[in-house]
Design an enzyme around this catalytic site. Structure first.
Site, PDB file in Angstrom:
ATOM      1  N   SER A  55      -7.599   2.203 -49.035  1.00  0.00           N
ATOM      2  CA  SER A  55      -6.177   1.866 -49.184  1.00  0.00           C
ATOM      3  C   SER A  55      -5.701   1.059 -47.987  1.00  0.00           C
ATOM      4  O   SER A  55      -6.434   0.862 -47.011  1.00  0.00           O
ATOM      5  CB  SER A  55      -5.339   3.151 -49.310  1.00  0.00           C
ATOM      6  OG  SER A  55      -5.277   3.813 -48.058  1.00  0.00           O
ATOM      7  N   SER A  82      -3.210   1.760 -45.837  1.00  0.00           N
ATOM      8  CA  SER A  82      -2.328   2.510 -44.933  1.00  0.00           C
ATOM      9  C   SER A  82      -2.603   2.231 -43.456  1.00  0.00           C
ATOM     10  O   SER A  82      -1.778   2.561 -42.608  1.00  0.00           O
ATOM     11  CB  SER A  82      -2.443   4.011 -45.195  1.00  0.00           C
ATOM     12  OG  SER A  82      -3.722   4.494 -44.813  1.00  0.00           O
ATOM     13  N   LYS A  84      -6.415   8.045 -40.028  1.00  0.00           N
ATOM     14  CA  LYS A  84      -5.112   7.684 -39.459  1.00  0.00           C
ATOM     15  C   LYS A  84      -5.265   7.566 -37.941  1.00  0.00           C
ATOM     16  O   LYS A  84      -6.300   7.875 -37.373  1.00  0.00           O
ATOM     17  CB  LYS A  84      -4.048   8.739 -39.781  1.00  0.00           C
ATOM     18  CG  LYS A  84      -3.848   9.060 -41.255  1.00  0.00           C
ATOM     19  CD  LYS A  84      -3.204   7.940 -42.023  1.00  0.00           C
ATOM     20  CE  LYS A  84      -3.003   8.322 -43.493  1.00  0.00           C
ATOM     21  NZ  LYS A  84      -2.515   7.183 -44.307  1.00  0.00           N
ATOM     22  N   SER A 137       2.189   4.576 -45.728  1.00  0.00           N
ATOM     23  CA  SER A 137       1.292   5.622 -45.251  1.00  0.00           C
ATOM     24  C   SER A 137       1.894   6.999 -45.475  1.00  0.00           C
ATOM     25  O   SER A 137       2.998   7.285 -45.017  1.00  0.00           O
ATOM     26  CB  SER A 137       0.997   5.423 -43.750  1.00  0.00           C
ATOM     27  OG  SER A 137       0.188   6.459 -43.246  1.00  0.00           O
TER      28      SER A 137
END
Length: 261
Positions: free
Chosen positions: A39, A41, A102, A209
């Site tokens: 993705s 994010s 992250k 996100s």
């Protein structure tokens, strides 16, 4: 005689496959775990289709270090070391059990708040400097075929998709890019106090996100326990912008072996 030789050959092939799988499993568990970026994010630090190896030695080992969290015999962490603020980390999602990636923003005991898109850590703003625009083509990306989000909403397929880019500096000196798409609900948050033994994560593509700003009750990440950390992402090994890594004409050769900052 020929039948016995054929049986022996099959057994040797099976043994070779078993040994190869065992070696691969040990390598994946102890050293490096492959990870695809599915993705957007973490744009523009990580792009959809980036492939990397996660350094599992960086923080030691927990039950989640084994595939499918099978290392139940590990209590807490073995050979554990603390992550640094600003690390890009792969961890086991506390709610869904999937692997997420992250950036580490808040350490145990920190307070974290976002005000009008600016992160405040222990009451101090993390400075942001304009860093131009991040421009990509508005088209389906990666195996999932998701379309990117754009500041210039309403663009046609094949056109430029634009996001504002800023350079953010965290306490401790780590500087990295973040993206801003629009005013969003997570641009201003309450104050979060990170519990002991937990960490606070955010994606670099801030408006795209689902991270520690979102409560676990809403399928967000919330505070991530130390035991859920899997490893640190240090370098992109390979990158492909297409639906399949076999589409060599979509490879991003300029991202091969790129350091992750």
């Amino acid at each position: 005689m020929a039948k016995a030789e054929k049986t022996d050959g099959i057994l040797e092939t099976v043994k070779t496959i078993v040994y190869a799988l065992l070696i691969a499993g040990i390598f994946r568990t102890l050293f490096f775990q492959p990870f695809w970026i599915p993705s957007g994010s973490m744009k523009d630090t990580l792009l959809v289709g980036d492939f990397l190896f996660v350094n599992k030695m960086a923080y030691g080992y927990s039950e989640h270090s084994c595939p499918f969290s099978m290392c139940k015999f590990i209590d807490g962490r073995w050979l554990g070391s603390e992550p640094d603020r600003g690390d890009v980390v792969v961890f086991r999602h506390p709610v869904t059990g999937s692997d997420f990636i992250k950036r580490l923003i808040g350490l145990p005991g920190d307070t974290v708040q976002v005000q009008q898109g600016v992160v405040y850590i222990n009451g101090e703003a993390a400075p942001q400097e304009p860093a131009g625009e991040f421009v990509e083509t508005y088209e389906k990306q990666g195996p999932l075929g998701n379309l990117p989000q754009c500041s210039n909403a309403g663009v046609a397929l094949g056109s430029d998709c634009v996001k504002q880019r800023y350079s953010e500096t965290l306490p401790g000196g780590v500087t990295h890019d973040i993206l801003d798409i629009r005013e969003a609900s997570l641009d201003t948050t309450p104050v979060y106090t990170v519990p002991e033994g937990h960490y606070f994560f955010m994606g670099d593509n801030r408006d795209n996100s689902t991270d520690s700003r979102v409560s676990p009750s809403a399928m967000g990440v919330g505070f991530v326990p130390y035991e859920n950390l899997i490893g640190r992402a240090d370098r992109v090994i390979f990158s492909s912008a297409g639906r399949s890594m076999l589409f060599f004409w979509t490879w991003r050769a300029d991202r091969f072996f790129e350091e992750i900052i």
